[in-house]
Design a protein around this motif. Structure first.
Motif, PDB file in Angstrom:
ATOM      1  N   PHE A  85       0.736  -1.232   0.096  1.00 31.18           N
ATOM      2  CA  PHE A  85      -0.015  -0.068   0.075  1.00 31.18           C
ATOM      3  C   PHE A  85       0.774   1.386   0.043  1.00 31.18           C
ATOM      4  N   LEU A  86       0.248   2.148  -0.760  1.00 31.42           N
ATOM      5  CA  LEU A  86       0.933   3.662  -0.588  1.00 31.42           C
ATOM      6  C   LEU A  86      -0.317   4.466  -0.047  1.00 31.42           C
ATOM      7  N   CYS A  87       0.033   5.360   1.164  1.00 32.49           N
ATOM      8  CA  CYS A  87      -1.134   6.067   1.762  1.00 32.49           C
ATOM      9  C   CYS A  87      -0.469   7.595   2.206  1.00 32.49           C
ATOM     10  N   LEU A  88      -0.547   8.557   1.467  1.00 28.86           N
ATOM     11  CA  LEU A  88       0.266   9.833   1.589  1.00 28.86           C
ATOM     12  C   LEU A  88      -0.818  10.682   1.997  1.00 28.86           C
ATOM     13  N   ASN A  89      -0.400  11.445   3.231  1.00 28.75           N
ATOM     14  CA  ASN A  89      -1.306  12.315   3.875  1.00 28.75           C
ATOM     15  C   ASN A  89      -0.449  13.601   4.396  1.00 28.75           C
ATOM     16  N   ASN A  90      -0.717  14.770   3.630  1.00 24.63           N
ATOM     17  CA  ASN A  90      -0.147  15.951   3.948  1.00 24.63           C
ATOM     18  C   ASN A  90      -0.688  16.575   5.194  1.00 24.63           C
ATOM     19  N   PHE A  91      -1.986  16.940   5.073  1.00 26.63           N
ATOM     20  CA  PHE A  91      -2.647  17.734   6.233  1.00 26.63           C
ATOM     21  C   PHE A  91      -3.426  16.727   7.041  1.00 26.63           C
ATOM     22  N   ASP A  92      -3.402  16.803   8.034  1.00 30.15           N
ATOM     23  CA  ASP A  92      -4.333  16.251   9.360  1.00 30.15           C
ATOM     24  C   ASP A  92      -5.714  16.354   9.044  1.00 30.15           C
ATOM     25  N   LYS A  93      -6.486  15.194   8.959  1.00 27.35           N
ATOM     26  CA  LYS A  93      -7.951  15.321   8.863  1.00 27.35           C
ATOM     27  C   LYS A  93      -8.411  14.030   9.464  1.00 27.35           C
ATOM     28  N   PRO A  94      -9.718  13.980  10.154  1.00 27.12           N
ATOM     29  CA  PRO A  94     -10.158  12.718  10.693  1.00 27.12           C
ATOM     30  C   PRO A  94     -10.241  11.314  10.011  1.00 27.12           C
ATOM     31  N   LEU A 140      -4.444   0.870   9.744  1.00 25.88           N
ATOM     32  CA  LEU A 140      -3.591   0.122   9.175  1.00 25.88           C
ATOM     33  C   LEU A 140      -2.512  -0.274  10.307  1.00 25.88           C
ATOM     34  N   HIS A 141      -2.392   0.524  11.390  1.00 26.02           N
ATOM     35  CA  HIS A 141      -1.661   0.153  12.473  1.00 26.02           C
ATOM     36  C   HIS A 141      -2.131  -0.968  13.321  1.00 26.02           C
ATOM     37  N   ALA A 142      -3.517  -0.867  13.597  1.00 25.04           N
ATOM     38  CA  ALA A 142      -4.316  -1.912  14.132  1.00 25.04           C
ATOM     39  C   ALA A 142      -4.341  -3.065  13.529  1.00 25.04           C
ATOM     40  N   LYS A 143      -4.297  -3.385  12.253  1.00 23.64           N
ATOM     41  CA  LYS A 143      -4.478  -4.533  11.361  1.00 23.64           C
ATOM     42  C   LYS A 143      -3.241  -4.880  11.115  1.00 23.64           C
ATOM     43  N   ASN A 144      -1.825  -4.272  11.622  1.00 27.72           N
ATOM     44  CA  ASN A 144      -0.486  -4.968  11.307  1.00 27.72           C
ATOM     45  C   ASN A 144      -0.137  -4.672   9.855  1.00 27.72           C
ATOM     46  N   PHE A 145      -1.015  -3.895   9.198  1.00 27.02           N
ATOM     47  CA  PHE A 145      -0.492  -3.588   7.664  1.00 27.02           C
ATOM     48  C   PHE A 145       0.370  -2.545   7.516  1.00 27.02           C
ATOM     49  N   ILE A 146       0.779  -1.756   8.572  1.00 19.14           N
ATOM     50  CA  ILE A 146       1.763  -0.630   8.406  1.00 19.14           C
ATOM     51  C   ILE A 146       2.940  -0.952   7.856  1.00 19.14           C
ATOM     52  N   LYS A 147       3.357  -1.994   8.219  1.00 23.49           N
ATOM     53  CA  LYS A 147       4.801  -2.332   7.838  1.00 23.49           C
ATOM     54  C   LYS A 147       4.848  -2.643   6.196  1.00 23.49           C
ATOM     55  N   ARG A 148       3.715  -2.876   5.621  1.00 24.07           N
ATOM     56  CA  ARG A 148       3.634  -3.073   4.322  1.00 24.07           C
ATOM     57  C   ARG A 148       3.205  -1.786   3.444  1.00 24.07           C
ATOM     58  N   THR A 149       3.177  -0.937   4.277  1.00 26.65           N
ATOM     59  CA  THR A 149       2.513   0.370   3.543  1.00 26.65           C
ATOM     60  C   THR A 149       3.824   1.719   3.470  1.00 26.65           C
ATOM     61  N   LEU A 150       3.974   2.303   2.540  1.00 24.75           N
ATOM     62  CA  LEU A 150       4.657   3.311   2.450  1.00 24.75           C
ATOM     63  C   LEU A 150       3.714   4.559   2.797  1.00 24.75           C
ATOM     64  N   TRP A 151       3.902   5.259   3.681  1.00 21.30           N
ATOM     65  CA  TRP A 151       3.026   6.270   4.208  1.00 21.30           C
ATOM     66  C   TRP A 151       3.697   7.348   4.611  1.00 21.30           C
ATOM     67  N   ASN A 161       5.540   4.037  -7.959  1.00 21.72           N
ATOM     68  CA  ASN A 161       5.853   2.830  -8.355  1.00 21.72           C
ATOM     69  C   ASN A 161       6.315   1.841  -7.549  1.00 21.72           C
ATOM     70  N   ASN A 162       6.238   2.099  -6.118  1.00 17.28           N
ATOM     71  CA  ASN A 162       7.133   1.371  -5.169  1.00 17.28           C
ATOM     72  C   ASN A 162       5.829   0.546  -4.575  1.00 17.28           C
ATOM     73  N   ALA A 163       4.465   0.765  -4.995  1.00 18.61           N
ATOM     74  CA  ALA A 163       3.351   0.120  -4.278  1.00 18.61           C
ATOM     75  C   ALA A 163       2.439  -0.468  -5.314  1.00 18.61           C
ATOM     76  N   LEU A 164       1.766  -1.418  -5.046  1.00 23.00           N
ATOM     77  CA  LEU A 164       0.535  -2.171  -5.648  1.00 23.00           C
ATOM     78  C   LEU A 164      -0.472  -1.311  -5.693  1.00 23.00           C
ATOM     79  N   CYS A 165      -1.174  -1.025  -4.225  1.00 15.65           N
ATOM     80  CA  CYS A 165      -2.380  -0.364  -4.073  1.00 15.65           C
ATOM     81  C   CYS A 165      -2.053   1.058  -3.600  1.00 15.65           C
ATOM     82  N   THR A 166      -2.892   1.764  -3.908  1.00 15.59           N
ATOM     83  CA  THR A 166      -2.862   3.286  -3.249  1.00 15.59           C
ATOM     84  C   THR A 166      -4.111   3.359  -2.371  1.00 15.59           C
TER      85      THR A 166
END
Length: 372
Positions: free
Chosen positions: A161-170, A179-190, A241-246
């Motif tokens: 996964f790729l998950c880009l966040n510039n500004f804080d929003k709920p 992503l943290h709770a499901k332990n997917f964060i290590k597979r995520t470029l974020w 290019n470094n992620a399968l899903c966004t």
């Protein structure tokens, strides 16, 4: 071309006639409605009078338009006697306050009956309720995507996964928490480039009420650029290019009377990833309507139809779990390669987007049986 002139001493001098029947004040030769205007013959077919374009959001947010206030621009448009195009082509309606600010300005300067708003909001609820003429079109693609070069194909992404966040929003906070709770964060470029506000934490209950209240990460979290050097267009090809899903965390999530797809959603398919879109209802369908392949055979995008924000987010979480079960990234990239290229070719095909914009704006004039 705008002639080279001394700095204007009045708002009247600030505006100039750029094209036949088209007056404006754009400060750049590129990436604005004034530059694009000659391409849209379908729009011109409905216009028989002189128009003046007011770059509403550019005046509010860009320093190159700071010579005169928004009120001065609107007053000049009023005094010009011309029909007014309120140019919000790089924006959409974010919430009721955002719309009411626009409506009150148009009322204040007596422009309601002689203007049309061009923007990216494919929802007529507020515009119809308050009697504001409005024409949707996919302007975000025109100003952010279509002129780009097709990126290189990436066969072997390192991240799921790729998950880009510039500004804080709920909804962005809820997504990173999930992503943290499901332990997917290590597979995520974020990234999460802004501190978390108390307001975002409070609004989590309207999106993911069952999430733990303790925050699982410490922002800011950068992926490629320190805060003071941020450029939203920098390194995009390398990141995608470094992620399968966004997992696209769009600009808005909770407001019910807006439907849009910003460059964030279009970029996810332009750069060849499989999109999961955390947004207001209707974003995925809007992209489909303009011809984009959103990989419906691989993903269940029914979350996009859910008006309730909690049900929508729960369905998104289930979809993320489904995608997390895909472990052969190379195989998925291979079987979607032709479809990636088809999306990229469509997004960079100017004739397609000229037709889409002409048709979208033309629908407004036809439906309202008016011309200007």
């Amino acid at each position: 071309m705008k002639p080279v002139m001394p700095a204007p001493s009045s708002i009247k001098e600030y505006y100039y006639k750029k094209w036949d029947k088209f007056t404006c004040c754009y400060q750049s030769e590129y990436h604005n409605l004034g530059a694009a205007w000659p391409a849209f013959g379908g729009i011109h077919a409905h216009i028989s009078t002189n128009v003046i374009a007011v770059p509403y959001d550019a005046i509010k947010f860009k320093t190159e338009y700071s010579a005169f206030t928004l009120d001065e621009h609107l007053e000049h448009a009023k005094q010009s006697g011309m029909f007014v195009i309120i140019d919000k082509t790089v924006e959409h309606i974010h919430d009721e306050q955002d719309f009411m600010e626009l409506y009150n300005k148009l009322q204040q300067f007596e422009l309601i009956d002689r203007c049309v708003v061009f923007d990216n909001t494919k929802d007529e609820t507020m515009y119809k309720k308050y009697g504001v003429a409005h024409a949707y079109a996919p302007w975000y693609v025109w100003f952010y995507i279509f002129f780009k070069r097709i990126p290189n194909y990436s066969a072997s992404p390192n991240y799921q996964f790729l998950c880009l966040n510039n500004f804080d929003k709920p909804h962005r906070l809820a997504t990173i928490q999930m992503l943290h709770a499901k332990n997917f964060i290590k597979r995520t470029l974020w990234s999460y480039r802004q501190e978390i506000s108390p307001g975002s934490v409070k609004l989590l209950e309207k999106i993911a009420p069952n999430q733990p209240t303790d925050i699982k990460f410490t922002p800011p979290h950068y992926v490629d650029q320190p805060q003071q050097e941020f450029d939203q267009e920098k390194n995009l090809q390398e990141l995608y290019n470094n992620a399968l899903c966004t997992i696209v965390t769009e600009t808005d999530y909770l407001y019910q009377h807006t439907q849009f797809a910003t460059e964030k959603s279009w970029n996810s398919v332009f750069y060849g990833t499989i999109p999961i879109i955390v947004s207001c209802a209707g974003t995925v369908n809007l992209m489909r309507e303009h011809g984009i392949d959103v990989y419906d055979d691989l993903l269940d995008h029914s979350y996009d139809e859910a008006q309730d924000p909690i049900k929508r987010f729960n369905a998104i979480c289930e979809l993320v779990e489904q995608c997390a079960s895909w472990r052969n990234y190379n195989q998925l990239m291979s079987i979607t390669a032709t479809r990636q290229l088809r999306n990229q070719m469509l997004l960079t095909h100017d004739a397609h987007w000229i037709k889409e914009i002409d048709n979208s704006v033309g629908e407004f004039f036809t439906a309202n049986k008016i011309s200007i």
